[in-house]
Motif scaffolding. Structure first.
Motif, PDB file in Angstrom:
ATOM      1  N   PRO A 281       0.813  -1.220   0.000  1.00  0.00           N
ATOM      2  CA  PRO A 281       0.000   0.000   0.000  1.00  0.00           C
ATOM      3  C   PRO A 281       0.848   1.273   0.000  1.00  0.00           C
ATOM      4  CG  PRO A 281      -0.880  -1.565   1.578  1.00  0.00           C
ATOM      5  CD  PRO A 281       0.440  -2.116   1.111  1.00  0.00           C
ATOM      6  N   GLY A 282       0.451   2.221  -0.852  1.00  0.00           N
ATOM      7  CA  GLY A 282       1.036   3.551  -0.815  1.00  0.00           C
ATOM      8  C   GLY A 282       2.434   3.694  -1.359  1.00  0.00           C
ATOM      9  N   ILE A 283       2.889   2.746  -2.182  1.00  0.00           N
ATOM     10  CA  ILE A 283       4.261   2.842  -2.685  1.00  0.00           C
ATOM     11  C   ILE A 283       4.394   2.067  -3.985  1.00  0.00           C
ATOM     12  CG2 ILE A 283       5.010   0.857  -1.302  1.00  0.00           C
ATOM     13  CD1 ILE A 283       7.751   2.202  -1.057  1.00  0.00           C
ATOM     14  N   THR A 284       5.174   2.604  -4.932  1.00  0.00           N
ATOM     15  CA  THR A 284       5.495   1.878  -6.154  1.00  0.00           C
ATOM     16  C   THR A 284       6.716   2.508  -6.803  1.00  0.00           C
ATOM     17  OG1 THR A 284       4.556   0.879  -8.156  1.00  0.00           O
ATOM     18  CG2 THR A 284       4.030   3.206  -7.747  1.00  0.00           C
ATOM     19  N   LEU A 285       7.118   1.970  -7.961  1.00  0.00           N
ATOM     20  CA  LEU A 285       8.331   2.388  -8.660  1.00  0.00           C
ATOM     21  C   LEU A 285       8.039   2.623 -10.131  1.00  0.00           C
ATOM     22  CD1 LEU A 285      10.707  -0.440  -7.311  1.00  0.00           C
ATOM     23  CD2 LEU A 285      10.479   1.874  -6.371  1.00  0.00           C
ATOM     24  N   ILE A 286       8.816   3.504 -10.751  1.00  0.00           N
ATOM     25  CA  ILE A 286       8.780   3.687 -12.191  1.00  0.00           C
ATOM     26  C   ILE A 286      10.208   3.767 -12.716  1.00  0.00           C
ATOM     27  CG2 ILE A 286       6.557   4.906 -12.091  1.00  0.00           C
ATOM     28  CD1 ILE A 286       8.082   7.507 -12.743  1.00  0.00           C
ATOM     29  N   GLY A 287      10.366   3.533 -14.014  1.00  0.00           N
ATOM     30  CA  GLY A 287      11.652   3.717 -14.673  1.00  0.00           C
ATOM     31  C   GLY A 287      12.724   2.753 -14.193  1.00  0.00           C
ATOM     32  N   ASP A 288      13.966   3.250 -14.156  1.00  0.00           N
ATOM     33  CA  ASP A 288      15.092   2.403 -13.772  1.00  0.00           C
ATOM     34  C   ASP A 288      14.941   1.845 -12.359  1.00  0.00           C
ATOM     35  OD1 ASP A 288      16.288   2.788 -16.211  1.00  0.00           O
ATOM     36  OD2 ASP A 288      17.790   4.223 -15.501  1.00  0.00           O
ATOM     37  N   ALA A 289      14.237   2.539 -11.501  1.00  0.00           N
ATOM     38  CA  ALA A 289      14.007   2.006 -10.159  1.00  0.00           C
ATOM     39  C   ALA A 289      13.204   0.715 -10.223  1.00  0.00           C
ATOM     40  CB  ALA A 289      13.268   3.038  -9.303  1.00  0.00           C
ATOM     41  N   ALA A 290      12.347   0.590 -11.246  1.00  0.00           N
ATOM     42  CA  ALA A 290      11.461  -0.564 -11.369  1.00  0.00           C
ATOM     43  C   ALA A 290      12.038  -1.663 -12.249  1.00  0.00           C
ATOM     44  CB  ALA A 290      10.106  -0.129 -11.943  1.00  0.00           C
ATOM     45  N   HIS A 291      12.795  -1.287 -13.286  1.00  0.00           N
ATOM     46  CA  HIS A 291      13.232  -2.291 -14.272  1.00  0.00           C
ATOM     47  C   HIS A 291      14.503  -1.837 -14.970  1.00  0.00           C
ATOM     48  CE1 HIS A 291      11.183   0.621 -16.815  1.00  0.00           C
ATOM     49  NE2 HIS A 291      10.022   0.319 -16.242  1.00  0.00           N
ATOM     50  N   LEU A 292      15.574  -1.701 -14.247  1.00  0.00           N
ATOM     51  CA  LEU A 292      16.844  -1.253 -14.818  1.00  0.00           C
ATOM     52  C   LEU A 292      17.319  -2.248 -15.871  1.00  0.00           C
ATOM     53  CD1 LEU A 292      19.209   0.800 -14.706  1.00  0.00           C
ATOM     54  CD2 LEU A 292      20.236  -0.682 -12.952  1.00  0.00           C
ATOM     55  N   MET A 293      17.511  -1.755 -17.098  1.00  0.00           N
ATOM     56  CA  MET A 293      17.900  -2.593 -18.234  1.00  0.00           C
ATOM     57  C   MET A 293      19.231  -2.123 -18.806  1.00  0.00           C
ATOM     58  SD  MET A 293      14.299  -2.408 -20.328  1.00  0.00           S
ATOM     59  CE  MET A 293      12.713  -2.464 -19.466  1.00  0.00           C
ATOM     60  N   PRO A 294      19.912  -2.980 -19.589  1.00  0.00           N
ATOM     61  CA  PRO A 294      21.075  -2.495 -20.327  1.00  0.00           C
ATOM     62  C   PRO A 294      20.645  -1.397 -21.292  1.00  0.00           C
ATOM     63  CG  PRO A 294      20.995  -4.899 -20.329  1.00  0.00           C
ATOM     64  CD  PRO A 294      19.692  -4.424 -19.773  1.00  0.00           C
ATOM     65  N   PRO A 295      21.525  -0.448 -21.599  1.00  0.00           N
ATOM     66  CA  PRO A 295      21.154   0.689 -22.440  1.00  0.00           C
ATOM     67  C   PRO A 295      20.999   0.294 -23.904  1.00  0.00           C
ATOM     68  CG  PRO A 295      23.472   0.799 -21.870  1.00  0.00           C
ATOM     69  CD  PRO A 295      22.911  -0.356 -21.102  1.00  0.00           C
ATOM     70  N   ALA A 296      19.758   0.105 -24.332  1.00  0.00           N
ATOM     71  CA  ALA A 296      19.480  -0.255 -25.721  1.00  0.00           C
ATOM     72  C   ALA A 296      18.383   0.630 -26.293  1.00  0.00           C
ATOM     73  CB  ALA A 296      19.084  -1.724 -25.815  1.00  0.00           C
ATOM     74  N   GLY A 297      18.279   1.853 -25.777  1.00  0.00           N
ATOM     75  CA  GLY A 297      17.326   2.798 -26.318  1.00  0.00           C
ATOM     76  C   GLY A 297      15.950   2.773 -25.696  1.00  0.00           C
ATOM     77  N   GLU A 298      15.752   1.980 -24.635  1.00  0.00           N
ATOM     78  CA  GLU A 298      14.417   1.835 -24.065  1.00  0.00           C
ATOM     79  C   GLU A 298      14.239   2.484 -22.701  1.00  0.00           C
ATOM     80  OE1 GLU A 298      11.651   0.811 -25.203  1.00  0.00           O
ATOM     81  OE2 GLU A 298      12.158  -0.258 -27.030  1.00  0.00           O
ATOM     82  N   GLY A 299      15.307   2.740 -21.966  1.00  0.00           N
ATOM     83  CA  GLY A 299      15.194   3.156 -20.570  1.00  0.00           C
ATOM     84  C   GLY A 299      14.321   4.371 -20.353  1.00  0.00           C
ATOM     85  N   ALA A 300      14.649   5.492 -20.996  1.00  0.00           N
ATOM     86  CA  ALA A 300      13.879   6.722 -20.802  1.00  0.00           C
ATOM     87  C   ALA A 300      12.469   6.580 -21.362  1.00  0.00           C
ATOM     88  CB  ALA A 300      14.596   7.891 -21.469  1.00  0.00           C
ATOM     89  N   ASN A 301      12.345   5.901 -22.502  1.00  0.00           N
ATOM     90  CA  ASN A 301      11.032   5.707 -23.098  1.00  0.00           C
ATOM     91  C   ASN A 301      10.103   4.936 -22.179  1.00  0.00           C
ATOM     92  OD1 ASN A 301      10.831   6.671 -26.090  1.00  0.00           O
ATOM     93  ND2 ASN A 301      12.886   5.823 -25.913  1.00  0.00           N
ATOM     94  N   GLN A 302      10.591   3.866 -21.579  1.00  0.00           N
ATOM     95  CA  GLN A 302       9.747   3.067 -20.689  1.00  0.00           C
ATOM     96  C   GLN A 302       9.459   3.811 -19.391  1.00  0.00           C
ATOM     97  OE1 GLN A 302       8.163   0.238 -21.591  1.00  0.00           O
ATOM     98  NE2 GLN A 302       9.073   0.726 -23.586  1.00  0.00           N
TER      99      GLN A 302
END
Length: 374
Positions: A281-302
């Protein structure tokens, strides 16, 4: 509903902007001292189905088009002799693909769209403690404290908020070394011509030398190397880097020699593919905090798409934010899993002994606009 967003990167700012569009206030706590406290990195290509969609939902599509550079999509991949392997040239003036925009310009665009008191600078979150009556007590570097009902971690690879949901460990997948070349047209016209208006990748065995043109007339040079045991300081020397690219065409290694300052290395890390956590309850993650990936052009977009989807869920169900968060998380886990798998495959392919052959096969079988590392 007091919403705190930890992190004023592209994901956190997009989230605050779309919430604001829905009449929902949020406070963004950012560790940096100001918007100009440090360089924001190079350019990125915004994908229509993710980053551009998020900006449309933020009401910023027109401003994006005024800042973006469709010519920046031009992308050439060469081997160590300078022989061209792949060359993608976009349709002149077209915004139908993945136009480039400097990270700094995109961040400024988002900051300018928010009320002046949305971002609280010089606030690095160091701890969050659940309160007995719900919500969170936030503690920042220096001892300042405040409370919130909902805490959203947009605080990147080394997320403090992530540790409240999962103890997942990051893995070291590569090393990235960066250099900048200012005023390249006047000072290094040969390098300006070599790179062109977009991106250049020089692909060797287990290593890549890349460069991209930025809107301010500079070049951002990036060297990607396979993960190894060498101390990170090894990569702070131009001489050491040039030794690693011995035998390459001097026109390519001139990108290293022309760097205006000492090289800046950093390890590239990733979360295990398929990482999930039990909703809380009351907490979640977005971006690299949620799904840090190798840099292949998707990080900022996701990250921006995460922000748009979470903001939409919270705005649509303000009476039950925990349900909105659960719905967002399930959709996010499903969406990002194949993207993380793809990013890992691209990372392995680009830093392999057979990278040149693999790249030709990859882009011939799947003719799409190659994305620069984000």
């Amino acid at each position: 509903m007091r919403i705190a967003i930890a992190g004023g990167g592209l994901g956190g700012l997009t989230l605050a902007r779309i919430l604001h569009q829905h009449g929902v206030d949020a406070v963004v706590y950012e560790r940096e001292a100001s918007r100009s406290a440090r360089p924001q990195g190079g350019a990125l290509d915004l994908h229509p189905e993710s980053g551009q969609q998020a900006l449309a939902e933020a009401g910023l599509a027109g401003r994006f088009r005024s800042e973006a550079r469709p010519e920046g999509e031009e992308h050439r991949i060469v081997d160590p002799t300078g022989r061209t392997l792949v060359h993608h040239e976009p349709q002149p003036g077209s915004f139908s693909g993945r136009p480039e925009i400097d990270r700094s310009a995109l961040r400024d665009l988002l900051l300018d769209s928010l009320p002046g008191d949305t971002v609280v600078w010089r606030h690095r979150l160091v701890a969050a403690t659940p309160r007995p009556d719900g919500g969170w007590e936030l503690t920042f570097h220096g001892g300042h404290r405040t409370g919130c009902d909902i805490l959203i971690g947009a605080d990147g690879a080394r997320s403090v908020v992530r540790s409240l949901l999962t103890d997942v460990q990051l893995s070291y997948v590569a090393t990235l070394v960066e250099l900048n070349i200012e005023d390249v047209d006047r000072r290094h016209p040969d390098l300006a011509e070599l790179v062109g208006p977009g991106n250049l990748w020089c692909v060797g065995v287990n290593q890549i030398l890349a460069a991209q043109r930025l809107g301010d007339g500079s070049l951002r040079v990036g060297i990607s190397l396979r993960a190894d045991d060498r101390p990170i300081d090894t990569y702070r020397s131009k001489h050491a880097l040039l030794d690693m690219f011995g035998g390459w065409d001097p026109r390519l290694t001139a990108l290293i020699e022309a760097g205006d300052s000492a090289p800046t290395p950093r390890p590239i890390e990733a979360m295990p593919i398929g990482t999930r956590w039990a909703s809380r309850p009351g907490i979640t993650l977005i971006g690299d905090a949620a799904h840090l990936m190798p840099p292949a052009g998707e990080g900022a977009n996701q990250a921006m798409l995460d922000a748009a989807e979470l903001a939409g869920r919270l705005a649509a169900n303000p009476a039950d934010p925990d349900s909105a968060i659960r719905t967002y998380e399930e959709a996010m886990f499903t969406r990002t899993h194949p993207i993380a798998e793809m990013s890992a495959r691209v990372q392995a392919m680009m830093l392999s002994p057979t990278a040149a052959q693999d790249i030709i096969r990859f882009f011939t079988a799947r003719p799409a606009e190659p994305a620069p590392a984000d």
